[in-house]
Design a protein around this motif. Sequence first.
Motif, PDB file in Angstrom:
ATOM      1  N   ARG A 156      14.299 -41.220  18.386  1.00 13.64           N
ATOM      2  CA  ARG A 156      15.064 -41.343  18.129  1.00 13.64           C
ATOM      3  C   ARG A 156      15.392 -42.041  16.750  1.00 13.64           C
ATOM      4  O   ARG A 156      16.220 -41.679  16.057  1.00 13.64           O
ATOM      5  CB  ARG A 156      16.141 -42.398  18.628  1.00 13.64           C
ATOM      6  CG  ARG A 156      16.139 -41.476  20.037  1.00 13.64           C
ATOM      7  CD  ARG A 156      17.620 -42.318  20.521  1.00 13.64           C
ATOM      8  NE  ARG A 156      18.275 -41.619  22.067  1.00 13.64           N
ATOM      9  CZ  ARG A 156      18.138 -41.973  23.074  1.00 13.64           C
ATOM     10  NH1 ARG A 156      18.733 -43.183  22.672  1.00 13.64           N
ATOM     11  NH2 ARG A 156      18.984 -41.082  24.071  1.00 13.64           N
ATOM     12  N   THR A 190      11.152 -41.522  23.279  1.00 11.64           N
ATOM     13  CA  THR A 190      11.736 -41.693  22.866  1.00 11.64           C
ATOM     14  C   THR A 190      12.792 -42.615  21.881  1.00 11.64           C
ATOM     15  O   THR A 190      13.392 -42.096  20.287  1.00 11.64           O
ATOM     16  CB  THR A 190      12.859 -41.709  24.467  1.00 11.64           C
ATOM     17  OG1 THR A 190      12.854 -41.162  25.700  1.00 11.64           O
ATOM     18  CG2 THR A 190      14.497 -42.435  23.510  1.00 11.64           C
ATOM     19  N   TYR A 191      12.034 -43.539  21.441  1.00  9.75           N
ATOM     20  CA  TYR A 191      11.991 -43.904  20.352  1.00  9.75           C
ATOM     21  C   TYR A 191      12.107 -43.923  19.464  1.00  9.75           C
ATOM     22  O   TYR A 191      12.928 -43.692  18.340  1.00  9.75           O
ATOM     23  CB  TYR A 191      11.177 -45.331  20.645  1.00  9.75           C
ATOM     24  CG  TYR A 191      11.143 -46.422  19.699  1.00  9.75           C
ATOM     25  CD1 TYR A 191      12.110 -47.164  19.207  1.00  9.75           C
ATOM     26  CD2 TYR A 191      10.459 -46.189  18.481  1.00  9.75           C
ATOM     27  CE1 TYR A 191      11.714 -48.084  18.349  1.00  9.75           C
ATOM     28  CE2 TYR A 191      10.135 -47.545  16.822  1.00  9.75           C
ATOM     29  CZ  TYR A 191      11.491 -48.249  17.487  1.00  9.75           C
ATOM     30  OH  TYR A 191      11.059 -49.164  16.008  1.00  9.75           O
ATOM     31  N   LEU A 192      10.091 -43.113  19.085  1.00  9.37           N
ATOM     32  CA  LEU A 192       9.828 -42.589  18.111  1.00  9.37           C
ATOM     33  C   LEU A 192      11.093 -40.779  17.313  1.00  9.37           C
ATOM     34  O   LEU A 192      11.191 -41.046  16.198  1.00  9.37           O
ATOM     35  CB  LEU A 192       8.602 -42.074  17.846  1.00  9.37           C
ATOM     36  CG  LEU A 192       7.640 -43.350  17.485  1.00  9.37           C
ATOM     37  CD1 LEU A 192       5.991 -42.604  18.408  1.00  9.37           C
ATOM     38  CD2 LEU A 192       7.703 -43.873  16.958  1.00  9.37           C
ATOM     39  N   SER A 251       6.944 -42.130  27.882  1.00 12.12           N
ATOM     40  CA  SER A 251       8.652 -42.264  27.941  1.00 12.12           C
ATOM     41  C   SER A 251       9.321 -43.533  26.960  1.00 12.12           C
ATOM     42  O   SER A 251      10.445 -41.818  26.270  1.00 12.12           O
ATOM     43  CB  SER A 251       9.585 -42.494  29.563  1.00 12.12           C
ATOM     44  OG  SER A 251      10.633 -42.686  29.368  1.00 12.12           O
ATOM     45  N   GLY A 252       9.157 -44.765  26.949  1.00 13.10           N
ATOM     46  CA  GLY A 252      10.011 -45.750  25.741  1.00 13.10           C
ATOM     47  C   GLY A 252       9.877 -44.845  23.941  1.00 13.10           C
ATOM     48  O   GLY A 252      10.084 -44.937  22.889  1.00 13.10           O
ATOM     49  N   LEU A 253       7.663 -44.762  24.032  1.00 15.53           N
ATOM     50  CA  LEU A 253       7.409 -44.363  22.802  1.00 15.53           C
ATOM     51  C   LEU A 253       8.419 -43.340  22.717  1.00 15.53           C
ATOM     52  O   LEU A 253       8.540 -43.045  21.129  1.00 15.53           O
ATOM     53  CB  LEU A 253       6.096 -44.769  22.829  1.00 15.53           C
ATOM     54  CG  LEU A 253       4.983 -45.603  22.651  1.00 15.53           C
ATOM     55  CD1 LEU A 253       3.416 -45.193  23.176  1.00 15.53           C
ATOM     56  CD2 LEU A 253       5.827 -46.235  21.127  1.00 15.53           C
TER      57      LEU A 253
END
Lengths: 354, 343
Positions: free
Chosen positions: A128, A124-126, A120-122
Amino acid sequence: MRCRCAWANAHLKSNETTMNEILNLELLNAAIRNAAPLIFAALGGLLSERSGVVNIGLEGMMLMGAFVSAWIALLTGSLWLGLFGGVMAGAMLALIHAYATQQWRADHVISGVAVILLASGLTTYLFRRFIIPMEEAGKTSVVGVFPSFEAEWMESNPLGLLLKGQNWMVLFALFLPIAIHLIMKRSRWGLRLFAVGNDSQKARSMGVPVRALRYQGVLLSGALAGLAGVFLTLALTGQFRENMSAGKGFIALAALIFGRWTPWGAVGAALGFGFFEALQLQLQGKQVVAHALGADDGCLWCRWLQRLGNKETELLTGHELPTDLLLMLPYLLTVIAMIGLFGKMKPPSDLGNP
Amino acid sequence: MKSQGGRVLIGAGIALALLTGLIWLSKVPIFVGYRLILQGAIGIPPSENAGLLDAWDNTLHEMTPILLTGLAVALALQAGLFNIGAAGQLTVGACAAAWIGARFTLPAPVHLPFALLAGAAAGAVWAWLPAWLKMKRGAHEVITTIMFNYLALYFTHWLVTEVIKDPESDAPKTAAIAETAQLPFIGSFLFTSWGFVLAVALALVLWALLYQTVWGYETRATGSNPDAAQAAGIPTHRRAITAFMMSGALAGLAGAVEVCGLHYNFFEGFPSGYGFDGIAVALLAGNHPALTIGTAYLFGALQSGTYNLHVATGAPKEIAIIMQGVLILFALSLRLGKRAPEK
C-alpha cells in the motif's frame, strides 16, 4: 424431471469423445499448474520438518516471496532478479524462525505465527505504501510472467497438452522431488538431516552439528516457500495481490503431512490437492447443464441426494455441486490421514522439540 | 546483558525503533505519528476529531474479541494443548449466533443468551473433535486445528451462500439479527457493548477457576506434566478435553459477541484474524487469564491507535499487524511460551 448438475457435463458430452478428452487434459494441465506452488512449499516444509523444526510459517514465507519478487521485478524490470529476491525474502523470514527456535529455543508453532503475522503485515504495508501509489500515478503493477511453452507438436500429443502453456518453473517443480529424494536418501547431508530430525540427542552424540543442520533445513525451506510465492506472481498471475497466498502455505503443509513427510508422498498429495483446486475453478465458471434424472442417468451426487430427500420435489429445482466441498477436501483428507485411517503416520520423532 | 531485565530493555527498544521506523517510512513526522497513535488509543492528548471517549470506545471494542480469543488460547495452553484454531471456532460461533439471532423471534432475556450460548456451543463442538482425535488417535492438535480453521471457513461459506443466506439480498450474508438478540451498549456515553464487560468478567472467572479450584489445579497439572498428573490419579484426558472445549467455547463466544454487539449479521469473509491475536496476547500474558486483560488492552490500543493514524494520514493500518509479529518475537526472546516437549 430435470436436474441441473455440474457433473452432468461429462455425461452429456460423452458422444464427443475427442472434445471431452481435451477438456480432461486441460483440467489436468491446470491441476499441474496449481500444484506447482504447493510442491515447492511442501518440499520446503519437508526439509524443515525432517530436521525437526515445525514450520507453519510456510504461508508467510510464501507471501513474502510473492511480494518481494513482484516488487523487485517492477523496480528492475528483470524477472530473474525478482525470482532471486523472492527466494531470498523467504529465506530471510526463515532465518528469523530458525534463530527463534534454535537460539531462543522458542516454541516452533508460536514462532511460525510470528512469521505469518510479520509477512502478512509487511507485505500489505509495503504494497500500500509503495506499489499502490505507483498505480495511482498511472504506472502498471503488472510485471508479466515467464514465457510459457507453445509449440505445434503439443496440440496433438497428450504429453504436449499437459505441458502446453506451462513454463520452466512447472517443469522444475516436477523434477524437484527427484532431487530432494536423492538428497535425502543418498547424500551425507540428507541422511544427517534425517537423523537430526529423528533423534537430535543421538545425532549430537555422534558428532553431527545439530544446530547447523537445522539452520540449513529451515533456511532452505524458506527459500523454497519463497519460490512458491515467486511462482504465484511471476508464473501464474503476473502481479501481486494482497494476501495472495490465501492459505496455500497451509495446503502445502497439509500435503506434506498427507504425504507422510516423504518427497513422493508430498508431491503426490500436492498434485491431488492441485487437481481439486482446478476442478473447483472449472465448476465455478461452468454453466450448469440439465440432465435427465434416471437410475442410470444421474451422477453419484444426484443419486445420493435422491436417496436423502424426496426425489419428486427436491430435485426438480435442481442442484449444483457445492464448490466449497471441493475446497474442503484437502483439509478433510489430511485430518482423516492424521487419525491413521490410511495407515499409521510416522512424523519425524524429534519434531517440534527444542 | 544476559539478564531478563536487560532482554526486556533491548526488546522494547527494538520494538519502539521499528514502530518509529514504520511511522517514518509512512512519510508521517515521527512526533505527529506518535501523537496520533496515542490519541487513537487513549485519547490523550485530546484532539478535536477524536475525543477521549471515542478513543476508549474504539480500544475497548477492539480488545473484546482479542481478550476472548486470548483467554481461549491461554486456557488450552494451561492444559497443555495449543489451540491455533480459535479463528475457526470464532467463525462457526459467529455463524451460529447470527443464525439463532435472525431465525427466531423470542423475548430479549431469552434470545440474547440463546444466541451467545449457541455461538459458544458451536465453538466448543468445533474444538471438541481435534481434542478428541488427539486423545484417541494421537493426531497433533496444532495441525488438526489449522485444518479445522479452513474447514470452518468453507463450511460457513457454504452455509451463508446456500443455506442461511438472507433471501432479500444478493450478497452472501445472513439477515440482520433481531433486536432482541443484540447486545446493548454499556451506556449513552460509551458505544462499547456489554460484550466487553462479559469478556472481562469471564477472564476473572477463569482466573478463579484455574487457580482456586481443584479442577483448575488438575488442569494445570495436566498441562505442566501429564505423566505425573496421570500417576497422581488425575483423569488427564478428560481434563484436557474439557479445557479444550471450554477454549473453543470462548473463541466461539468471541464470534457471537462480534455478531450480537457489532456486526449484527454473519457474512462472507467474516474477520477471524483475532485467532492469531489471541495467541499473541496469551503468550505475552504468560497464559494467565487476569494478565490477558492487560495484554489484550495493549493490542486493542495498538489497533485503535494505528487506525487513527491511518484515518488521519493514510499510513497503512497494517502497522498494527507488523507490531504484533514483533511483539510475539519479543515475548519469545524473553523465553516466554516454552512448553514441555512432547512425550
